[in-house]
Design an enzyme around this catalytic site. Structure first.
Site, PDB file in Angstrom:
ATOM      1  N   ASP B  91      39.187  39.628  42.996  1.00 45.26           N
ATOM      2  CA  ASP B  91      40.038  40.367  41.751  1.00 45.26           C
ATOM      3  C   ASP B  91      38.946  40.146  40.786  1.00 45.26           C
ATOM      4  OD1 ASP B  91      39.932  37.564  40.918  1.00 45.26           O
ATOM      5  OD2 ASP B  91      41.876  37.272  41.215  1.00 45.26           O
ATOM      6  N   SER B  92      39.418  40.718  39.455  1.00 40.31           N
ATOM      7  CA  SER B  92      38.554  40.817  38.396  1.00 40.31           C
ATOM      8  C   SER B  92      38.662  39.533  37.266  1.00 40.31           C
ATOM      9  CB  SER B  92      39.039  41.917  37.453  1.00 40.31           C
ATOM     10  OG  SER B  92      40.280  41.587  36.919  1.00 40.31           O
ATOM     11  N   GLY B  93      39.626  38.571  37.753  1.00 41.79           N
ATOM     12  CA  GLY B  93      39.848  37.505  36.904  1.00 41.79           C
ATOM     13  C   GLY B  93      40.838  37.870  35.748  1.00 41.79           C
ATOM     14  N   GLY B  94      41.022  39.090  35.582  1.00 39.72           N
ATOM     15  CA  GLY B  94      41.951  39.147  34.465  1.00 39.72           C
ATOM     16  C   GLY B  94      42.973  38.597  34.400  1.00 39.72           C
ATOM     17  N   ASP B 145      41.527  44.421  34.062  1.00 36.39           N
ATOM     18  CA  ASP B 145      42.443  45.173  33.492  1.00 36.39           C
ATOM     19  C   ASP B 145      43.398  44.218  32.795  1.00 36.39           C
ATOM     20  OD1 ASP B 145      43.289  43.483  35.874  1.00 36.39           O
ATOM     21  OD2 ASP B 145      44.834  44.794  36.187  1.00 36.39           O
ATOM     22  N   GLN B 193      48.200  50.686  36.019  1.00 33.64           N
ATOM     23  CA  GLN B 193      48.968  49.881  35.189  1.00 33.64           C
ATOM     24  C   GLN B 193      50.198  50.829  34.659  1.00 33.64           C
ATOM     25  OE1 GLN B 193      49.480  46.797  35.040  1.00 33.64           O
ATOM     26  NE2 GLN B 193      47.450  45.853  35.780  1.00 33.64           N
ATOM     27  N   GLY B 220      49.898  44.925  38.149  1.00 30.92           N
ATOM     28  CA  GLY B 220      51.151  44.731  37.336  1.00 30.92           C
ATOM     29  C   GLY B 220      52.729  44.714  37.803  1.00 30.92           C
ATOM     30  N   ASP B 270      47.483  40.570  49.152  1.00 27.83           N
ATOM     31  CA  ASP B 270      47.112  39.105  49.084  1.00 27.83           C
ATOM     32  C   ASP B 270      48.473  38.784  48.246  1.00 27.83           C
ATOM     33  OD1 ASP B 270      46.399  40.133  46.424  1.00 27.83           O
ATOM     34  OD2 ASP B 270      46.119  38.041  46.125  1.00 27.83           O
ATOM     35  N   CYS B 313      51.192  26.964  67.527  1.00 30.71           N
ATOM     36  CA  CYS B 313      52.383  26.930  68.345  1.00 30.71           C
ATOM     37  C   CYS B 313      52.066  26.637  69.883  1.00 30.71           C
ATOM     38  CB  CYS B 313      53.057  28.265  68.248  1.00 30.71           C
ATOM     39  SG  CYS B 313      53.851  28.682  66.476  1.00 30.71           S
TER      40      CYS B 313
END
Lengths: 377, 377
Positions: B91-94, B145, B193, B220, B270, B313
């Site tokens: 991801d971007s970290g945003g 973003d 977004q 979002g 995810d 299992c």
């Protein structure tokens, strides 16, 4: 119990052999990782064989408290419960009663104590400890003994040693009356006591040998006495215990302790060092130990031990493991523990090869020189 | 980026395909387990492929803070650092800046914030976030973003959406100027977004599509809005996003959310649910979830999900795992997490098969009926 001696060292009492159980054969000398509560802490069970683990240990005291004999029995024993199809050894629980529980009281009958978990009052007797290990289904079980501290007076050690002999007689007698529950054979070792007193050790060993156990443990060592004292007792034990039965030094130890004990005729070892220290970030290499929590490994992209042939060293760097420990990722504990187990397995396997080659003593000296040369790089 | 659409559902927007990366091909729909700090929490990396994991996610924000770009770069990227040779998405970290850090300030240039670890002042810009992910070496990277909360007013969402578009332009421009560091190709997705406002979503999606990203995330979502609102936005997004590029719904979700999103044309997911809930002892089965910490499983020797074909299992009982959780053994967390990852991988793999067969919708209804029938057995 079939124990085949394959080679003995010409320069020392070191020996190598194969111990046969229904769950597989165990090359000796051998290190047994500790899986106290039916799990080798932080390591998935299905990864153990990849670390060259041949036999594991579990603790009767802990399993007796949780999950308890009822659940272990319904599970069909600990092998099935934890999905480990290799050999399993269980201690008697005696040592944990002395080290973990409160208000223990030793009588002729056995030992009463309070659970360290919930304070409930419990009793271990030579007979019920055999029963518990029958339910656990361990391939090798140990009898209830008393393990006096290294500070105990001679008179106490003497009386205690006599009690342990009487308990061993009862345990052996009970063992011969029962049959295994799960279709595989169980064996029973004796535990010699006598502290640091050679005459008491001799009395204990002779009495235990007369009971014809399947193997013998040297008990009551590594409880605070100097290493040299332990080595002296091992040298004596070597002369007292039958050559063609396996010998087990309980709760030992450091690589140096293990090699010096192998040199004195010991075949089997268990210790929490590799697992406990692994969870603290301390890892074992052929060139000493290091604590991977240290910031000095932050940019060290070498494997833990360059050229050491295991999954951890082939696949992960010190820097990665240091990162995992630094941010609190469980996988860091797993990798350190895996490295240490693998290292202890390598240690006893290499000792075995060197005994076969007739080069054990010189290899041991060289190994210890290198191992002690760079503490905490 | 090559994305081959293999089949589309005749009754819904569901589709299945194959996404090609230099680290391997990914069948879609696909669930991506989260390995925030370069480890899937509590699971050894070399066990992931045995759980049918095809691609994992790592978090740029966390890796940027620790171990930091310098160490990740010297390691040769996160694949080598963590010894994962399959595809990796970051991801971007945003999102983490907005959810974890203090005192964040959003300007045209980017976002300044204080590290949640040590309070140090840091800045993410569209350009430096691309750089960080270039150093990480993820196969698929996401642009910076802004993700407004579901409670944000329309005027804020509108302004924020415009900023995200300008940031996306800068990110895309920067991405096209750089070349990968480690010999494998990197791809960049756009993040749409616009909150719950259809017209704003349309503006965002069209602008992003014009930038010709390699795939598109619907951002979002799952930030507090009702599921029905999310589904409505997904239905709209389906009409706005190019058919022949992969679509990723970030941070989603429950099995029900995932299947309903697949039905609306989403290819990638995810979520921390399988790993986080696994560490709490909650496990996923085809018949609902259960918490294995409960005493009611103490003598339940069935597998977690009878007949479910995975290592957990096949090899371990509920009673054993309950014992491990009860006594605090790490392996209990590992087994629960492994079960959950395996279950989520099964879920998207089965959805894929059902789409190919043309039976997705009816299977989905039946699955959800069974899954919701026995909560916490």
């Amino acid at each position: 119990m079939q124990f085949s001696l394959i080679a003995t060292d010409t320069h020392s009492a070191a020996r190598c052999g194969v111990l046969h159980t229904d769950h597989g054969s165990i090359p000796t000398p051998i290190f047994m990782p500790v899986g106290t509560r039916a799990s080798i802490k932080s390591v998935p069970t299905n990864l153990l064989k990849g670390l060259d683990v041949h036999i594991i240990l579990a603790n009767t005291y802990h399993l007796y408290l949780k999950p308890g004999n009822d659940i272990v029995g319904k599970a069909g024993g600990v092998h099935r419960f934890m999905n480990w199809d290799g050999p399993l050894l269980t201690d008697s629980g005696g040592y944990q009663v002395y080290s973990l529980s409160d208000l223990r009281k030793i009588t002729e009958e056995g030992v009463t104590f309070k659970s360290h978990l919930d304070g409930s009052k419990l009793q271990f007797t030579p007979e019920n400890v055999v029963e518990t290990q029958r339910i656990i289904g361990s391939d090798i079980m140990m009898p209830l003994d008393e393990c006096p501290p290294s500070t105990a007076e001679r008179s106490y050690v003497e009386k205690s040693g006599e009690l342990t002999i009487r308990w061993a007689e009862r345990a052996r007698k009970h063992f011969t009356k029962i049959s295994p529950l799960y279709g595989h054979k169980q064996y029973q070792f004796g535990i010699t006591q006598g502290g640091v007193y050679e005459d008491l050790r001799a009395i204990s060993s002779r009495a235990l040998v007369d009971l014809d156990f399947n193997g013998y443990a040297v008990g009551g060592m590594a409880v605070g006495e100097p290493a040299e004292t332990m080595y002296r007792i091992l040298e004596l034990s070597h002369t007292l215990l039958p050559e063609h039965k396996p010998r087990y030094l309980m709760g030992v130890g450091t690589p140096e302790n293990i090699l010096n004990a192998i040199e004195r005729g010991i075949d089997m070892f268990d210790c929490v060092i590799p697992t406990r220290e692994g969870r603290n970030g301390r890892v074992y290499t052929r060139y000493g130990t290091m604590n991977l929590r240290s910031a000095k490994f932050a940019e060290d992209f070498r494997p833990i031990d360059e050229g050491f042939d295991n999954e951890v060293c082939r696949s992960y760097s010190r820097a990665y493991i240091r990162h995992l420990l630094n941010v609190g990722e469980i996988f860091g504990l797993t990798l350190c523990t895996m490295q240490n187990i693998s290292f202890f397995m390598w240690l006893t396997a290499t000792a075995r090869k060197e005994i076969q080659r007739g080069t054990f003593t010189s290899w041991k000296e060289q190994f210890l020189r290198e191992f002690n040369s760079k503490p905490d790089r």
